[in-house]
Design a protein around this motif. Structure first.
Motif, short mmCIF file in Angstrom:
data_model
loop_
_atom_site.label_atom_id
_atom_site.label_comp_id
_atom_site.label_asym_id
_atom_site.label_seq_id
_atom_site.Cartn_x
_atom_site.Cartn_y
_atom_site.Cartn_z
N ILE A 4 0.71 -1.18 -0.12
CA ILE A 4 -0.01 0.00 0.17
C ILE A 4 0.95 1.25 -0.05
O ILE A 4 0.54 2.48 -0.36
N ASN A 5 2.01 1.00 0.28
CA ASN A 5 2.96 2.30 0.26
C ASN A 5 3.01 2.78 -1.05
O ASN A 5 3.53 4.04 -1.41
N ALA A 6 2.67 1.91 -2.27
CA ALA A 6 2.58 2.60 -3.60
C ALA A 6 1.71 3.67 -3.65
O ALA A 6 1.87 4.42 -4.86
N VAL A 7 0.52 3.79 -3.07
CA VAL A 7 -0.33 5.01 -3.05
C VAL A 7 0.05 6.14 -2.06
O VAL A 7 -0.75 6.99 -2.06
N ALA A 8 1.09 6.15 -1.31
CA ALA A 8 1.45 7.21 -0.38
C ALA A 8 1.63 8.35 -1.12
O ALA A 8 2.25 8.76 -2.14
N LEU B 283 19.30 -8.54 -0.91
CA LEU B 283 18.69 -8.55 -1.81
C LEU B 283 17.83 -7.31 -2.23
O LEU B 283 17.44 -6.86 -3.22
N ALA B 284 17.50 -6.76 -0.79
CA ALA B 284 16.70 -5.39 -1.25
C ALA B 284 17.59 -4.26 -2.05
O ALA B 284 16.94 -3.54 -2.62
N PHE B 285 19.01 -4.26 -1.96
CA PHE B 285 19.70 -3.42 -2.59
C PHE B 285 19.54 -3.58 -4.12
O PHE B 285 19.03 -2.48 -4.98
N PRO B 286 19.89 -4.64 -4.48
CA PRO B 286 19.76 -4.72 -6.21
C PRO B 286 18.46 -4.65 -6.66
O PRO B 286 18.03 -4.17 -7.58
N ILE B 287 17.39 -5.38 -5.98
CA ILE B 287 16.28 -5.58 -6.30
C ILE B 287 15.25 -4.38 -6.45
O ILE B 287 14.84 -4.04 -7.43
N VAL B 288 15.30 -3.65 -5.31
CA VAL B 288 14.69 -2.54 -5.03
C VAL B 288 15.32 -1.32 -5.90
O VAL B 288 14.56 -0.60 -6.73
N SER B 289 16.67 -1.34 -6.03
CA SER B 289 17.19 -0.26 -6.92
C SER B 289 16.87 -0.56 -8.35
O SER B 289 16.59 0.60 -9.03
N LEU B 290 17.04 -1.83 -8.94
CA LEU B 290 16.79 -1.97 -10.33
C LEU B 290 15.21 -1.76 -10.65
O LEU B 290 15.01 -1.01 -11.84
N ILE B 291 14.38 -2.19 -9.54
CA ILE B 291 12.94 -1.91 -10.05
C ILE B 291 12.67 -0.50 -9.81
O ILE B 291 11.97 0.04 -10.66
N ILE B 292 13.33 0.47 -8.87
CA ILE B 292 13.09 1.81 -8.93
C ILE B 292 13.91 2.39 -10.22
O ILE B 292 13.03 3.34 -11.05
N TYR B 293 14.76 1.85 -10.72
CA TYR B 293 15.33 2.42 -11.97
C TYR B 293 14.56 2.25 -13.27
O TYR B 293 14.55 3.03 -13.90
N ALA B 294 14.04 1.03 -13.33
CA ALA B 294 13.13 0.73 -14.31
C ALA B 294 11.78 1.36 -14.29
O ALA B 294 11.24 1.73 -15.27
N PHE B 295 11.21 1.01 -13.10
CA PHE B 295 9.61 1.37 -12.96
C PHE B 295 9.18 2.49 -11.90
O PHE B 295 8.31 2.81 -12.03
N GLY B 296 10.37 3.07 -11.37
CA GLY B 296 9.99 4.10 -10.12
C GLY B 296 9.68 3.21 -8.79
O GLY B 296 9.51 2.14 -8.69
N TRP B 297 9.83 3.99 -7.82
CA TRP B 297 9.84 3.61 -6.46
C TRP B 297 8.57 3.08 -5.98
O TRP B 297 8.54 2.13 -5.36
N ARG B 298 7.25 3.53 -6.59
CA ARG B 298 5.89 2.78 -5.92
C ARG B 298 5.86 1.42 -6.71
O ARG B 298 5.49 0.28 -5.79
N ALA B 299 6.51 1.15 -7.89
CA ALA B 299 6.35 -0.20 -8.19
C ALA B 299 7.07 -1.13 -7.29
O ALA B 299 6.61 -2.30 -6.99
N SER B 300 8.20 -0.67 -6.58
CA SER B 300 9.01 -1.69 -5.78
C SER B 300 8.14 -2.28 -4.64
O SER B 300 8.38 -3.20 -4.24
N PHE B 301 7.30 -1.23 -3.88
CA PHE B 301 6.69 -1.64 -2.76
C PHE B 301 5.41 -2.70 -3.22
O PHE B 301 5.27 -3.74 -2.46
#
Length: 449
Positions: A103-107, A161-179
């Motif tokens: 739900i952080n995606a809608v913050a 895992l949070a570093f590469p997974i979250v960073s790459l998702i943010i890089y490709a789709f933005g921070w909301r998608a990572s949540f």
């Protein structure tokens, strides 16, 4: 307790099956997912601040907010686990925290992030006591530290895992998608957990030999459906023991250092060492990955020492010596080289993991009965996670003041770890089941007071 014959495919075999280690793997993966979920914000914050207009001072508050509910939730979570059992408690708690991750995606700003962070803390507060109780039920004493190492190594794996997974998702789709992605991982784990987990005596993949190994090896066995009256212990009864206080204070010190890695480490790499998003995606993996492997070594060492010298020396030796070495976190603040600093931080986090393998064994080692393992673990974990409230705010007071912002906080953290080692050495007496002068018994449904 009488254990019924196994109906599993290897029931007739004299060689123990390894269902307990599959259970341990579930604990590792569940813990890893919980740390991906909580570290998601830490990795994303340097890139969310502009979007949501969050200043550095409030960043520290936001990172600490998780622990406002997570720390006190350890107490109630431990009682809940003792009441309903680890299977139900862990499953529904994971669903809860997965929702508050996604739900952080809608913050829309600081206020909504704070609310979602508090909800995440409530859900995750149940997991440590539930998973610790599973270790006590499924693993004999001589394997307990290795099982605890497997379980707790998930915290290092998840942080890594949070570093590469979250960073790459943010890089490709933005921070909301990572949540959203992180929240979905927890739902998948719950499906597997409810499908596979049962207590030892009812598990279809554990044969008679494995059940006998568990039962005769000193596991704290009691099924969730067992109506045998159990001793009930109030928190104040447990707090009369100096060993419990030593466990609480010592774990507070260890987690003060560990929560730097979970909360401020990404910002440290950006602000103090000048790294960009893609670089921290890979450099940030190094300390938790080192810790992940070190924890298995710590568990094996602790079990070996326990078999030779008993649980008191077997736990104290790796805890104290590893925490002394973990104070090297202070040196990382003053070396000019980024590579050397990352090496020192890797050493520190690795030693914290070695100590943690033994620490997570202690509730099952010292609880007066199987029915109180969750309560002892809840007290220990409550104190340790008060560090999660203080650490992010403490580091946040110095953030944004340039490349030297982390020097004093890291030096202080090294000193706190030394004090924690002294607590385990001097305050804790023995790591044996606590002997209460008077023990009350009641039915399981009346256990919570």
């Amino acid at each position: 307790m009488t254990v019924p014959p196994s109906s599993g495919p290897e029931a007739s075999s004299s060689k123990p099956t390894r269902a307990r280690w599959v259970i341990g793997l579930f604990l590792c993966l569940g813990t890893a997912i919980s740390y991906v979920d909580r570290a998601n914000l830490s990795v994303g914050l340097p890139f969310m601040e502009a979007d949501l207009d969050i200043n550095k001072a409030m960043t520290g508050v936001l990172l600490a907010a998780f622990f406002w509910t997570y720390a006190p939730g350890q107490l109630l979570g431990g009682r809940l686990v003792d009441l309903v059992g680890p299977r139900i408690a862990a499953g529904f708690a994971t669903l809860w925290w997965s929702f508050f991750t996604a739900i952080n995606a809608v913050a829309g700003g600081l206020a909504t992030l704070l609310i979602f962070r508090l909800g995440l803390g409530i859900g995750e507060s149940v997991a440590p006591s539930a998973f610790g109780k599973v270790v006590g039920r499924w693993f004999p004493l001589r394997e307990r530290a290795r099982a605890a190492a497997l379980y707790d190594s998930g915290s290092r794996l998840g942080t890594a895992l949070a570093f590469p997974i979250v960073s790459l998702i943010i890089y490709a789709f933005g921070w909301r998608a990572s949540f959203v992605v992180a929240g979905g991982l927890g739902v998948l784990w719950v499906i597997g957990w409810f499908g596979y987990y049962r207590d030892p005596e009812k598990h279809r993949f554990a044969n008679d030999a494995e059940k006998r190994l568990i039962r005769e090896g000193g596991a704290r066995i009691r099924a969730d459906h067992d109506d045998t009256p159990q001793p009930t212990v109030r928190w104040r009864d447990l707090l009369r023991f100096r060993t419990v206080w030593g466990m609480m204070l010592g774990f507070f010190a260890l987690n003060f250092a560990f929560y730097f890695f979970v909360t401020w480490f990404p910002s440290y790499l950006v602000e103090a060492r000048g790294m960009d998003l893609l670089k921290i995606a890979w450099v940030g993996v190094i300390p938790p990955l080192v810790a992940f492997f070190c924890e298995f070594g710590g568990g094996a060492l602790s079990d070996r020492l326990t078999r030779r010298y008993g649980p008191t020396k077997g736990r104290k030796i790796p805890i104290v010596s590893a925490m002394v070495l973990a104070s090297s976190i202070a040196l990382a603040a003053i070396v000019p080289s980024a590579a050397v600093a990352v090496g020192l931080l890797s050493l520190s986090m690795g030693c914290l993991a070695v100590a943690a393998a033994s620490i997570w064994s202690l509730p099952a080692d010292v609880a007066p009965s199987e029915g109180t393992v969750g309560s002892v673990g809840g007290l220990q974990n409550f104190a340790s996670n008060v560090a999660g409230i203080i650490c992010p705010i403490f580091f946040g007071l110095f953030a944004g003041t340039g490349s030297s912002a982390f020097v004093l906080p890291l030096v202080v953290t090294g000193g706190i770890v030394i004090v924690g080692a002294a607590c385990y050495l001097l305050i804790c007496r023995t790591f044996e089941p606590l002997q209460l002068p008077q023990t009350r018994t009641t039915q399981p449904e009346g256990a919570v007071r």
